[in-house]
Design an enzyme around this catalytic site. Structure first.
Site, short mmCIF file in Angstrom:
data_model
loop_
_atom_site.label_atom_id
_atom_site.label_comp_id
_atom_site.label_asym_id
_atom_site.label_seq_id
_atom_site.Cartn_x
_atom_site.Cartn_y
_atom_site.Cartn_z
N GLN A 103 0.83 -1.20 0.00
CA GLN A 103 0.00 0.00 0.00
C GLN A 103 0.87 1.26 0.00
OE1 GLN A 103 -3.25 0.19 -0.30
NE2 GLN A 103 -3.96 -1.88 0.14
N GLU B 202 -1.31 -16.56 -4.45
CA GLU B 202 -0.87 -15.40 -5.23
C GLU B 202 -0.40 -15.87 -6.60
OE1 GLU B 202 0.06 -12.19 -6.98
OE2 GLU B 202 -0.78 -11.96 -4.96
N ASP C 112 -8.45 -9.58 -1.42
CA ASP C 112 -8.08 -8.20 -1.70
C ASP C 112 -7.70 -8.11 -3.18
OD1 ASP C 112 -7.30 -5.58 -1.63
OD2 ASP C 112 -5.62 -5.85 -0.25
N TYR D 277 -5.23 -13.45 -3.17
CA TYR D 277 -4.54 -12.28 -3.73
C TYR D 277 -3.55 -11.76 -2.67
CZ TYR D 277 -8.58 -12.43 -6.87
OH TYR D 277 -9.56 -12.83 -7.75
N CYS E 224 -10.86 -1.89 -3.64
CA CYS E 224 -10.45 -0.52 -3.95
C CYS E 224 -11.36 0.09 -5.02
CB CYS E 224 -8.99 -0.50 -4.42
SG CYS E 224 -8.65 -1.52 -5.87
#
Length: 482
Positions: free
Chosen positions: A314, A364, A412, A343, A439
């Site tokens: 982030q 991932e 996410d 993720y 997001c």
């Protein structure tokens, strides 16, 4: 006295979105500079922060305008279903308007809401979630508790990573960001959302490139050279990692440039990443360490994370602790649970949760991120977390078939949301505890339409990770219906 600003979409137009430009019914009309200006009353903000009004019953988007304002605008482009306008001046200002940062081109991305008070930004971001829910109507959406947006500790200088493009034209070297939808590079001596160390290092690197006569890539002439300068700093250790993204491998004086960068305060590593003109992405596939450490170390909530140049993390590390702690609270984990971290990136969420559960399995798709996640497990001396490489929709059914009891899940995903095939898998696996970090409120709302076939949504938290922008992170808690 101005009326209170209303960021909600009015009835009758809440489902409007800009059409795909590739499917236009007629060519766009470009308005000449000599065309007369028009007066527009702004009704609301669009999802990207632009003011929205109407001209001759046609919707018009005007960046920089706020709800309730009366503005003078110039129509720039006439699309079949909407107009694009340019703000000329504000006749009647909103009480929510604040001064835009001085010395910065307002076209720059990342400052789309910098003319709006911070209280107004927080309200806008919550209303973006409500508007998305009203548009897609997931089951029971009117009963969702959508909480007020959690503000960031700092409205400015919070970004710990800068990726600036560099160009040389007519002997002038510019380093900054492109204007929206163009290849016009805007030089950025100042960027008020960037932390001071990364901004300073970016500008010093520009000066070093000039002084050492290092080639700068030229898209038009297809010249090899430095194309992008990426600078990232750890909030915890203050270490700085620099990556020079180049077209071409052997560039004149590149190693001299790396030596000079390595001498700068806080810089602990310099990398070269190689790309080519055919690659539409910023990053190429080959990354080479020129000097220093393989990783810098970040720390969140007492856990350490090693970050290689391409590792996702982030951009607001201080607020990241808020985002992840709120997400883990909503998961309501217990010591007998197996948690799937989908993720997973570099393993941040799973590693933060590892002390609360029996087992963490991360999934991932990017191989380099899986390596970073595995290294971060070792860095934190954990023995109950492992990370698998592959797509979530492929790995999750395999885990179920192998007899893994999937008690809790946290996802996410990127802005595009969850693949339909993954949603189908989730509805088959049905983890008891499920949290979705998003997001993008629009894709979250779309995904909830399908997910609420089996789940109820109790609450949606909103966390402002990127002040001055329209972007926000949402955390949805899904509860399996009995």
């Amino acid at each position: 006295m101005q009326k209170k600003t209303n960021f909600r979409k009015p009835q009758g137009s809440k489902n409007f979105k800009r059409p795909n430009r590739g499917k236009q019914q007629r060519p766009n009309k470009r308005f000449d500079d000599g065309d007369k200006h028009v007066i527009i009353t702004i009704k609301r903000l669009g999802i990207n922060g632009e003011g929205i009004g109407y001209y001759k019953r046609k919707i018009i988007f005007i960046p920089g305008a706020l709800p309730g304002e009366v503005v003078v605008a110039k129509i720039v482009t006439d699309h079949p279903q909407y107009l694009e306008g340019e703000l000329v001046r504000v006749k009647e200002a909103s009480l929510q308007r604040v001064p835009f940062p001085k010395g910065v081109d307002p076209r720059i991305g990342g400052l789309e809401l910098a003319h709006l008070s911070y209280e107004g930004q927080l309200e806008f971001k919550r209303d973006n979630v409500l508007s998305a829910l009203e548009k897609y109507h997931p089951r029971g959406y009117k009963n969702y508790k959508v909480k007020k947006t959690i503000p960031a500790p700092s409205e400015w200088h919070y970004r710990n990573k800068a990726s600036y493009q560099i160009e040389k034209e007519n002997h002038k070297v510019s380093l900054g960001l492109y204007a929206p939808n163009s290849h016009e590079l805007i030089d950025l001596p100042e960027m008020p959302t960037q932390n001071e160390d990364t901004q300073k290092v970016e500008r010093v690197i520009r000066d070093l490139i000039i002084r050492l006569h290092v080639p700068v890539a030229n898209r038009r002439r297809k010249f090899d050279g430095v194309k992008t300068v990426v600078v990232r700093q750890s909030e915890a250790t203050k270490e700085i990692q620099v990556t020079l993204i180049t077209v071409g491998h052997k560039l004149e004086n590149l190693l001299k440039l790396a030596d000079a960068i390595f001498e700068l305060d806080h810089v602990v590593s310099v990398f070269q990443n190689e790309t080519d003109w055919q690659n539409p992405q910023v990053w190429g596939n080959k990354t080479t360490k020129l000097l220093g450490k393989k990783q810098i170390t970040e720390e969140i909530m007492g856990k350490k994370f090693g970050l290689s140049p391409r590792a996702f993390f982030q951009l607001n590390p201080v607020q990241t602790a808020t985002l992840y702690s709120e997400a883990l609270k909503l998961l309501t984990l217990t010591p007998d649970m197996t948690l799937i971290d989908a993720y997973a990136g570099v393993g941040t969420l799973g590693i933060l949760a590892a002390d609360q559960v029996k087992q963490v399995i991360g999934i991932e798709s990017i191989p380099e991120a899986v390596v970073d996640a595995q290294n971060n497990v070792s860095l934190n001396h954990l023995n109950n977390a492992s990370y698998l490489q592959g797509s979530v929709e492929r790995v999750l059914p395999q885990l179920k078939n192998d007899g893994v009891k999937i008690d809790a899940l946290i996802v996410d995903p990127p802005r595009t949301g969850l693949a339909k095939s993954l949603i189908k898998t989730l509805l088959d696996v049905k983890p008891e505890s499920f949290v979705y970090i998003s997001c993008n409120p629009s894709t979250l709302a779309q995904d909830l339409v399908l997910l609420t076939e089996a789940y109820d949504v109790r609450v949606i938290e909103n966390v402002d990770m990127l002040p001055q922008t329209p972007r926000c992170e949402c955390i949805a808690k899904l509860t399996l219906r009995k």
